[in-house]
Design an enzyme around this catalytic site. Structure first.
Site, PDB file in Angstrom:
ATOM      1  CD  GLU A  88      -1.381   0.024   3.653  1.00  0.00           C
ATOM      2  OE1 GLU A  88      -1.623   1.123   4.188  1.00  0.00           O
ATOM      3  OE2 GLU A  88      -1.955  -1.028   3.965  1.00  0.00           O
ATOM      4  CB  CYS A 120      -2.619  -4.861   6.038  1.00  0.00           C
ATOM      5  SG  CYS A 120      -2.328  -3.235   6.751  1.00  0.00           S
ATOM      6  CB  THR A 161       1.775   0.338  15.309  1.00  0.00           C
ATOM      7  OG1 THR A 161       0.705   0.969  14.585  1.00  0.00           O
ATOM      8  CG2 THR A 161       1.418   0.311  16.789  1.00  0.00           C
ATOM      9  CB  THR A 210      -9.757   0.126  14.236  1.00  0.00           C
ATOM     10  OG1 THR A 210      -9.691   1.398  13.584  1.00  0.00           O
ATOM     11  CG2 THR A 210      -8.411  -0.564  14.132  1.00  0.00           C
ATOM     12  CG  HIS A 243      -2.537  -7.709   9.830  1.00  0.00           C
ATOM     13  ND1 HIS A 243      -1.413  -7.274   9.149  1.00  0.00           N
ATOM     14  CD2 HIS A 243      -3.207  -6.587  10.210  1.00  0.00           C
ATOM     15  CE1 HIS A 243      -1.413  -5.946   9.120  1.00  0.00           C
ATOM     16  NE2 HIS A 243      -2.474  -5.512   9.750  1.00  0.00           N
ATOM     17  CE  LYS A 248      -2.657  -3.840  25.320  1.00  0.00           C
ATOM     18  NZ  LYS A 248      -3.404  -2.735  25.998  1.00  0.00           N
ATOM     19  CB  SER A 305      -7.879  -1.447   6.259  1.00  0.00           C
ATOM     20  OG  SER A 305      -7.285  -1.587   7.526  1.00  0.00           O
TER      21      SER A 305
END
Length: 354
Positions: A88, A120, A161, A210, A243, A248, A305
């Site tokens: 991307e 992604c 991130t 998200t 992914h 977390k 996404s």
């Protein structure tokens, strides 16, 4: 064709990974450094993230990963019939990354070259296509790459991130493969959790989309559907890789599916290099393949996404023992690190705009 909502993708001919390679830039920006600049200190979702240098982009990093994969496979690049790069953050809006990579590794001119985009999961999208092309008999070998550079508006949550790096895979006949694809699934919906319109420098994201309706809904659906169709449960796999937008999310998805921390640990790299977007789960898979034994079973699930997930069931073969001992390992790239400060990061990533 199976019933709606439950299908399995399998090629007519068995296909596998003949060789693989990773690339991660050496520079690391600590999450604490970002928090210092924008939040006056505090916690970060990852310990540090990989940052591309001034002379690095998706093209150069893809070439490095591709060379590693071709060396690992021991295949003449002229035998490649497709070179596909999923990203991307392609450096050109109009000019393919794939043609540069193909020429640089000696695979051109008689090769199918294309760039893939699906946020992604652009890398695993290229893998799915490669399985189809090799599995149909149209090609003996293909090269699929997932590679990205960091995106994220300064001070935005994504900046903590968004890392750089990725992986490349040479796919070919199962008889020559170190890991064979036993089946795969895909699951997509129109869920606007993350986007970047043409001409925009930085992506935007819908915070409330998200997690639950985006990452978890698609990751869990694709993985559950694959496991159901394969007649498998979490305990049947030795490793699982997901992914990794942070630490977390994949840990939570794995737990909900019944996987243990020991099963996902070897492929969970986000805390050391950040989210490398299109190369995230593919890079995690390379770390697993570096240590795996014959007979091991691996589940890999991507997420992109917009939104969608691809899930893959793989079985490692005896050929894993024949890998070149001098190959570049993912752990070596992670260990090879140079810490930088936020000002250097801003310079490297061109964050100062006129």
């Amino acid at each position: 064709m199976t019933s709606k909502g439950s299908f399995l993708l399998q090629a007519e001919r068995a296909v596998g990974i003949v060789g693989y390679g990773a690339y991660i830039p050496r520079y690391r920006l600590p999450g604490a450094e970002i928090a210092r600049v924008w939040a006056g200190g505090g916690a970060s979702p990852v310990r540090e993230k990989a940052v591309a240098g001034l002379d690095e982009d998706v093209v150069t990093m893809s070439i490095e990963a591709a060379r590693n994969a071709v060396y690992c496979a021991g295949v003449d690049p002229q035998q490649m019939r497709a070179v596909w790069v999923g990203s991307e953050s392609h450096p050109y809006a109009v000019k393919p990354t794939s043609t540069i990579v193909a020429e640089s590794i000696g695979a051109s001119p008689n090769v199918l070259a294309a760039d893939w985009e699906f946020a992604c999961k652009a890398g695993t999208e290229a893998v799915q296509a490669s399985i189809g092309v090799v599995g149909s008999g149209m090609a003996r070998y293909t090269l699929s790459i997932g590679m990205d550079t960091a995106q994220g508006r300064p001070g935005d949550a994504l900046e903590y991130t968004a890392g750089c790096g990725g992986a490349a895979f040479v796919l070919g006949p199962a008889a020559e493969s170190l890991a064979v694809y036993q089946g795969s699934t895909s699951y997509v919906t129109d869920t606007p959790d993350f986007w970047r319109r043409a001409g925009q420098v930085y992506p935007s994201h819908g915070d409330r989309f998200t997690g639950e309706p985006a990452y978890f809904a698609h990751t869990l659906a694709a993985a559950s559907m694959l496991m159901e169709r394969m007649g498998a449960q979490a305990s049947d796999y030795d490793y699982a890789v997901f992914h990794q937008p942070n630490v977390k999310f994949p840990a939570r998805a794995a737990k909900q599916l019944g996987f243990t921390p020991e099963q996902i640990g070897p492929g969970l790299l986000a805390d050391s290099i950040g989210n490398v977007y299109s190369g995230s789960c593919m890079l995690g898979l390379t770390a697993i393949l570096d240590i795996v034994e014959p007979g091991a079973r691996i589940l890999m699930v991507s997420y992109g996404s917009g939104a969608g997930s691809d899930a893959f069931d793989m079985r490692v073969t005896e050929r894993i023992k024949d890998l070149p001992s001098q190959r570049a390992r993912t752990a070596d790239y992670i260990a090879r690190r140079t810490k930088i400060d936020y000002a250097t990061y801003v310079r490297f990533r061109g964050k100062l705009k006129e």
